[in-house]
Design a protein around this motif. Structure first.
Motif, PDB file in Angstrom:
ATOM      1  N   PRO A  41       0.724  -1.379  -0.078  1.00 65.55           N
ATOM      2  CA  PRO A  41      -0.062   0.076   0.108  1.00 65.55           C
ATOM      3  C   PRO A  41       1.168   1.186  -0.042  1.00 65.55           C
ATOM      4  CG  PRO A  41      -1.026  -1.760   1.473  1.00 65.55           C
ATOM      5  CD  PRO A  41       0.441  -2.017   1.150  1.00 65.55           C
ATOM      6  N   ALA A  42       1.999   1.318   0.679  1.00 64.68           N
ATOM      7  CA  ALA A  42       2.717   2.370   0.808  1.00 64.68           C
ATOM      8  C   ALA A  42       3.341   2.875  -0.746  1.00 64.68           C
ATOM      9  CB  ALA A  42       4.080   2.224   1.704  1.00 64.68           C
ATOM     10  N   ILE A  43       3.593   1.840  -1.359  1.00 67.31           N
ATOM     11  CA  ILE A  43       4.025   2.244  -2.786  1.00 67.31           C
ATOM     12  C   ILE A  43       2.952   2.460  -3.745  1.00 67.31           C
ATOM     13  CG2 ILE A  43       5.216   1.066  -4.976  1.00 67.31           C
ATOM     14  CD1 ILE A  43       6.926   1.354  -2.226  1.00 67.31           C
ATOM     15  N   ASP A  44       1.834   1.821  -3.513  1.00 62.38           N
ATOM     16  CA  ASP A  44       0.722   2.643  -4.333  1.00 62.38           C
ATOM     17  C   ASP A  44       0.367   4.037  -4.020  1.00 62.38           C
ATOM     18  OD1 ASP A  44      -0.287   0.538  -6.186  1.00 62.38           O
ATOM     19  OD2 ASP A  44      -1.211  -0.474  -4.525  1.00 62.38           O
ATOM     20  N   ALA A  45       0.442   4.416  -2.815  1.00 61.46           N
ATOM     21  CA  ALA A  45       0.246   5.707  -2.206  1.00 61.46           C
ATOM     22  C   ALA A  45       1.262   6.695  -2.725  1.00 61.46           C
ATOM     23  CB  ALA A  45       0.271   5.650  -0.781  1.00 61.46           C
ATOM     24  N   LEU A  46       2.324   6.174  -3.331  1.00 63.24           N
ATOM     25  CA  LEU A  46       3.717   7.087  -3.327  1.00 63.24           C
ATOM     26  C   LEU A  46       3.379   7.743  -4.748  1.00 63.24           C
ATOM     27  CD1 LEU A  46       6.380   7.344  -1.937  1.00 63.24           C
ATOM     28  CD2 LEU A  46       7.205   5.546  -3.563  1.00 63.24           C
ATOM     29  N   SER A  47       3.676   8.903  -4.860  1.00 67.55           N
ATOM     30  CA  SER A  47       3.564   9.741  -6.451  1.00 67.55           C
ATOM     31  C   SER A  47       5.184   9.578  -7.002  1.00 67.55           C
ATOM     32  CB  SER A  47       3.137  11.091  -6.077  1.00 67.55           C
ATOM     33  OG  SER A  47       3.733  11.812  -4.917  1.00 67.55           O
ATOM     34  N   GLY A  48       6.041   9.381  -6.239  1.00 65.61           N
ATOM     35  CA  GLY A  48       7.329   9.226  -6.918  1.00 65.61           C
ATOM     36  C   GLY A  48       8.073  10.562  -7.123  1.00 65.61           C
ATOM     37  N   TYR A  49       9.379  10.783  -7.259  1.00 69.53           N
ATOM     38  CA  TYR A  49      10.343  11.619  -7.252  1.00 69.53           C
ATOM     39  C   TYR A  49      10.107  12.384  -8.667  1.00 69.53           C
ATOM     40  CZ  TYR A  49      14.400  14.681  -7.645  1.00 69.53           C
ATOM     41  OH  TYR A  49      15.248  15.635  -7.735  1.00 69.53           O
ATOM     42  N   THR A  50       9.909  13.731  -8.785  1.00 71.79           N
ATOM     43  CA  THR A  50       9.812  14.527 -10.066  1.00 71.79           C
ATOM     44  C   THR A  50      10.996  15.096 -10.456  1.00 71.79           C
ATOM     45  OG1 THR A  50       7.468  14.952  -9.238  1.00 71.79           O
ATOM     46  CG2 THR A  50       8.321  15.856 -11.350  1.00 71.79           C
ATOM     47  N   PRO A  51      11.894  14.453 -11.353  1.00 71.06           N
ATOM     48  CA  PRO A  51      13.182  15.185 -11.594  1.00 71.06           C
ATOM     49  C   PRO A  51      12.883  16.315 -12.281  1.00 71.06           C
ATOM     50  CG  PRO A  51      13.265  12.802 -12.507  1.00 71.06           C
ATOM     51  CD  PRO A  51      11.614  13.065 -11.967  1.00 71.06           C
ATOM     52  N   GLY A  52      13.665  17.409 -12.407  1.00 75.63           N
ATOM     53  CA  GLY A  52      13.545  18.596 -13.455  1.00 75.63           C
ATOM     54  C   GLY A  52      13.734  18.237 -14.630  1.00 75.63           C
ATOM     55  N   GLU A  53      12.809  18.919 -15.714  1.00 72.88           N
ATOM     56  CA  GLU A  53      12.998  18.454 -16.927  1.00 72.88           C
ATOM     57  C   GLU A  53      14.191  18.641 -17.707  1.00 72.88           C
ATOM     58  OE1 GLU A  53       9.526  20.897 -19.001  1.00 72.88           O
ATOM     59  OE2 GLU A  53      10.278  22.265 -17.438  1.00 72.88           O
ATOM     60  N   GLN A  54      14.256  17.685 -18.901  1.00 75.28           N
ATOM     61  CA  GLN A  54      15.263  17.661 -19.596  1.00 75.28           C
ATOM     62  C   GLN A  54      14.500  17.897 -21.114  1.00 75.28           C
ATOM     63  OE1 GLN A  54      18.393  17.711 -18.703  1.00 75.28           O
ATOM     64  NE2 GLN A  54      18.463  16.837 -16.788  1.00 75.28           N
ATOM     65  N   PRO A  55      14.335  19.024 -21.454  1.00 74.05           N
ATOM     66  CA  PRO A  55      13.449  19.349 -22.644  1.00 74.05           C
ATOM     67  C   PRO A  55      14.385  19.026 -23.944  1.00 74.05           C
ATOM     68  CG  PRO A  55      13.327  21.161 -21.369  1.00 74.05           C
ATOM     69  CD  PRO A  55      14.254  20.424 -20.640  1.00 74.05           C
ATOM     70  N   LYS A  56      13.689  18.825 -24.915  1.00 73.47           N
ATOM     71  CA  LYS A  56      14.609  18.671 -26.231  1.00 73.47           C
ATOM     72  C   LYS A  56      14.274  19.784 -27.123  1.00 73.47           C
ATOM     73  CE  LYS A  56      14.895  14.046 -25.535  1.00 73.47           C
ATOM     74  NZ  LYS A  56      14.840  14.350 -24.065  1.00 73.47           N
ATOM     75  N   ILE A  57      14.363  21.134 -26.502  1.00 73.29           N
ATOM     76  CA  ILE A  57      14.020  22.148 -27.326  1.00 73.29           C
ATOM     77  C   ILE A  57      15.313  22.655 -27.715  1.00 73.29           C
ATOM     78  CG2 ILE A  57      13.330  24.664 -27.523  1.00 73.29           C
ATOM     79  CD1 ILE A  57      11.677  23.740 -25.060  1.00 73.29           C
ATOM     80  N   SER A  58      16.056  23.171 -28.805  1.00 74.22           N
ATOM     81  CA  SER A  58      17.306  23.338 -28.937  1.00 74.22           C
ATOM     82  C   SER A  58      17.449  25.005 -29.048  1.00 74.22           C
ATOM     83  CB  SER A  58      17.666  23.347 -30.644  1.00 74.22           C
ATOM     84  OG  SER A  58      16.773  23.887 -31.626  1.00 74.22           O
ATOM     85  N   ASN A  59      18.473  25.411 -28.702  1.00 78.09           N
ATOM     86  CA  ASN A  59      19.033  26.957 -28.293  1.00 78.09           C
ATOM     87  C   ASN A  59      18.500  27.230 -27.010  1.00 78.09           C
ATOM     88  OD1 ASN A  59      20.381  27.309 -30.589  1.00 78.09           O
ATOM     89  ND2 ASN A  59      18.462  27.813 -31.735  1.00 78.09           N
ATOM     90  N   LEU A  60      17.782  26.163 -26.251  1.00 83.39           N
ATOM     91  CA  LEU A  60      17.395  26.486 -24.847  1.00 83.39           C
ATOM     92  C   LEU A  60      18.467  26.871 -24.019  1.00 83.39           C
ATOM     93  CD1 LEU A  60      14.574  25.951 -23.419  1.00 83.39           C
ATOM     94  CD2 LEU A  60      15.661  23.859 -22.567  1.00 83.39           C
ATOM     95  N   ILE A  61      18.341  27.882 -23.158  1.00 78.35           N
ATOM     96  CA  ILE A  61      19.544  27.978 -21.818  1.00 78.35           C
ATOM     97  C   ILE A  61      18.537  27.220 -20.636  1.00 78.35           C
ATOM     98  CG2 ILE A  61      20.217  29.981 -20.648  1.00 78.35           C
ATOM     99  CD1 ILE A  61      20.245  31.830 -22.850  1.00 78.35           C
ATOM    100  N   LYS A  62      19.382  26.672 -20.518  1.00 78.01           N
ATOM    101  CA  LYS A  62      18.947  25.555 -19.445  1.00 78.01           C
ATOM    102  C   LYS A  62      19.621  25.854 -17.921  1.00 78.01           C
ATOM    103  CE  LYS A  62      18.218  20.470 -18.836  1.00 78.01           C
ATOM    104  NZ  LYS A  62      18.576  20.634 -17.516  1.00 78.01           N
ATOM    105  N   LEU A  63      18.579  26.370 -17.167  1.00 78.80           N
ATOM    106  CA  LEU A  63      19.071  26.733 -15.769  1.00 78.80           C
ATOM    107  C   LEU A  63      18.331  25.968 -14.596  1.00 78.80           C
ATOM    108  CD1 LEU A  63      19.829  30.663 -16.622  1.00 78.80           C
ATOM    109  CD2 LEU A  63      21.510  28.681 -16.735  1.00 78.80           C
ATOM    110  N   ASN A  64      17.809  24.877 -14.992  1.00 83.23           N
ATOM    111  CA  ASN A  64      16.720  24.416 -13.979  1.00 83.23           C
ATOM    112  C   ASN A  64      17.201  23.052 -13.230  1.00 83.23           C
ATOM    113  OD1 ASN A  64      16.939  22.544 -16.213  1.00 83.23           O
ATOM    114  ND2 ASN A  64      14.768  22.059 -16.116  1.00 83.23           N
TER     115      ASN A  64
END
Ligand SMILES: *Cc1c(COP(=O)(O)O)cnc(C)c1O
Length: 358
Positions: free
Chosen positions: A11-34
Motif C-alpha cells: 500500500p505504501a508504494i501505491d500511495a507514493l507519487s514518486g520523485y519528479t526530476p527537473g525537466e530535460q526538454p529537447k528544445i534547441s537553443n534553450l538556456i537550461k538553468l533548471n
C-alpha cells in the motif's frame, strides 16, 4: 492486455507519487538553468580516459568494491580507504542510508524546504518525516541548536543539506559540530554542492562516529550523466552500508572515468572558481533588478522577483526559451531557483528578466 488489473504493490508504494526530476526538454537553443548542472564541461582528461578503456573488458564483472576509485577519493579528502563507499550517483548513497537507518519505527528529520527526494525515500521505508522549518524571513536560517535537537529528538537519521537546496545557503560549521555532538542518531550531511562552498563537514566525518558526508560528481565535476557519488563515514558505518548496497552498484566504465575525474582536481578547482565568480556577478545583477537573492554557497541562486509573482516570471522565461525551476508552495512559491550559467547565458537571463519587470 488483460483489462482487469489488481495491484499487489505494498500500500505504501501505491500511495507514493514518486520523485519528479527537473525537466530535460529537447528544445534547441534553450538556456537550461533548471537542474544545477555545471555550466562548464567535465575535465578534458576524460577524453584520454575514454580512449584508454578497452571495451573487451566489459565481459567481466566490475570490481564490486570500486577499490581503485575509493582509494583516489580517500586520498582527495585525506581519510582512510575504510571510510569511503562509492555509489551510482549520490542518490544511490541516499537510498542505502534510508534503507539502513529508517523504518516505520525510526523516523528521519529533514530541513524544510530541502531536496524533495528525501520524503520519497522515506515513504518507501514507511518512515515518518519530521520537518525542521527554516526561517524564510531570515534567508532560510536554521533554528538554534537546542530547538533543532528538540524537534529532531525522536529521529534516528537527521539530514542536513549543506549548502541547502533549493535555497543555496549554508549553516555555521560550529553549529554543525554542536548538532552532531547533541543528536542521538546519524547525521547525514548531503554535500552535493560543497565544492562551491567556503567550508565543508569532511572533518566531522573523521572525528565523529555518527556522521556521514555524501558527495556527488553531478554538479562540481560536471558529470551528471555519469552517475557517480560517494560517502565518507566511520569504517563501521561503511561496512554496514556495503552489506545493503546493490552488489555491483558501480559499473566498470563509471569506475574508470570517475577515477580520472578525481585525478584532475586542478581542473575542478579552476571550474569551481569560475562558477563562484559568475554566481556573485549574477546575484548582484538580480539585486539591481530589485530581486531578493538568498546568499548562495552553491552553483544556483534562490531569488524572489520584486512583486513576489515567481510563477509569472517562470512562464515568461519559458516563452523566451530560458528554463529555471519553480517550486510552488507557501515558503518556496515566491522564489525561482536559477542555476548559474555561463556569463553570456546569465546576461541573456538578465535581459529577459528586465523585459518581464512590471
Ligand atoms: C543533485 C543533488 C543530489 C543528487 O546527486 P546525484 O549524484 O546526481 O544523484 C543529491 N542531493 C542534493 C541536495 C542534490 O541537489
Amino acid at each position: 492486455m488483460n483489462e482487469s488489473y489488481k495491484s499487489f504493490f505494498r500500500p505504501a508504494i501505491d500511495a507514493l507519487s514518486g520523485y519528479t526530476p527537473g525537466e530535460q526538454p529537447k528544445i534547441s537553443n534553450l538556456i537550461k538553468l533548471n537542474t544545477n548542472e555545471n555550466a562548464y564541461p567535465p575535465s578534458p582528461k576524460l577524453e584520454q580516459a575514454f580512449s584508454d578503456f578497452n571495451y573487451q573488458n566489459l565481459r567481466r564483472y566490475p570490481d564490486p568494491m570500486a577499490d581503485k576509485l575509493c582509494t583516489a577519493i580517500a586520498a582527495r579528502h585525506g581519510v582512510a580507504r575504510s571510510q569511503v563507499i562509492a555509489g551510482n550517483g549520490s542518490d544511490d548513497i541516499l537510498t542505502m542510508v534510508f534503507r539502513a537507518f529508517t523504518s516505520p519505527e525510526l523516523p528521519v528529520a529533514v530541513l524544510d524546504p530541502t531536496y524533495s527526494l528525501y520524503p520519497t525515500l522515506a515513504a518507501m521505508q514507511e518512515a515518518r518525516v519530521i520537518k525542521i522549518a527554516l526561517d524564510a524571513r531570515n534567508n532560510f536560517a536554521m533554528p538554534d541548536t537546542a530547538t533543532l535537537l528538540r524537534q529532531a529528538a525522536t529521529a534516528n537519521l537527521l539530514i542536513i543539506t549543506r549548502p541547502n537546496a533549493p535555497t543555496g545557503n549554508s549553516f555555521e560549521l560550529q553549529q554543525m559540530r554542536e548538532i552532531v555532538t547533541g543528536f542521538n542518531g546519524i547525521v547525514l550531511f548531503d554535500e552535493a554542492y560543497a565544492d562551491f562552498a567556503d567550508d565543508n563537514c569532511v572533518g566531522l566525518a573523521s572525528e565523529f562516529s555518527n556522521v556521514i558526508v555524501s558527495r556527488t560528481s553531478s554538479k562540481s565535476f560536471a558529470l551528471a550523466g555519469l552517475r557517480f557519488g560517494y560517502a565518507l563515514a566511520h569504517p563501521q558505518i561503511i561496512t554496514g552500508l556495503v552489506k545493503l548496497k546493490d552488489s555491483y552498484n558501480m559499473d566498470m566504465l563509471t569506475q574508470h572515468l570517475a577515477t580520472a575525474a578525481i585525478g584532475d582536481l586542478e581542473y575542478l578547482n579552476a571550474t569551481v572558481a569560475k562558477v563562484r565568480c559568475n554566481r556573485e556577478n549574477l546575484a548582484q545583477e538580480l539585486r539591481m533588478l530589485g530581486y531578493k537573492v538568498v546568499p548562495s554557497q552553491a552553483n544556483f541562486l534562490f531569488a524572489a522577483p520584486p512583486d513576489g509573482d515567481a510563477a509569472r516570471i517562470f512562464r515568461g522565461l519559458r516563452e523566451n526559451a530560458i528554463i529555471v525551476r519553480y517550486f510552488p508552495g507557501e515558503t518556496t512559491g515566491s522564489y525561482l531557483r536559477i542555476t548559474v550559467g555561463l556569463p553570456e547565458q546569465n546576461a541573456e537571463l538578465i535581459a529577459v528578466l528586465r523585459k518581464l519587470l512590471r
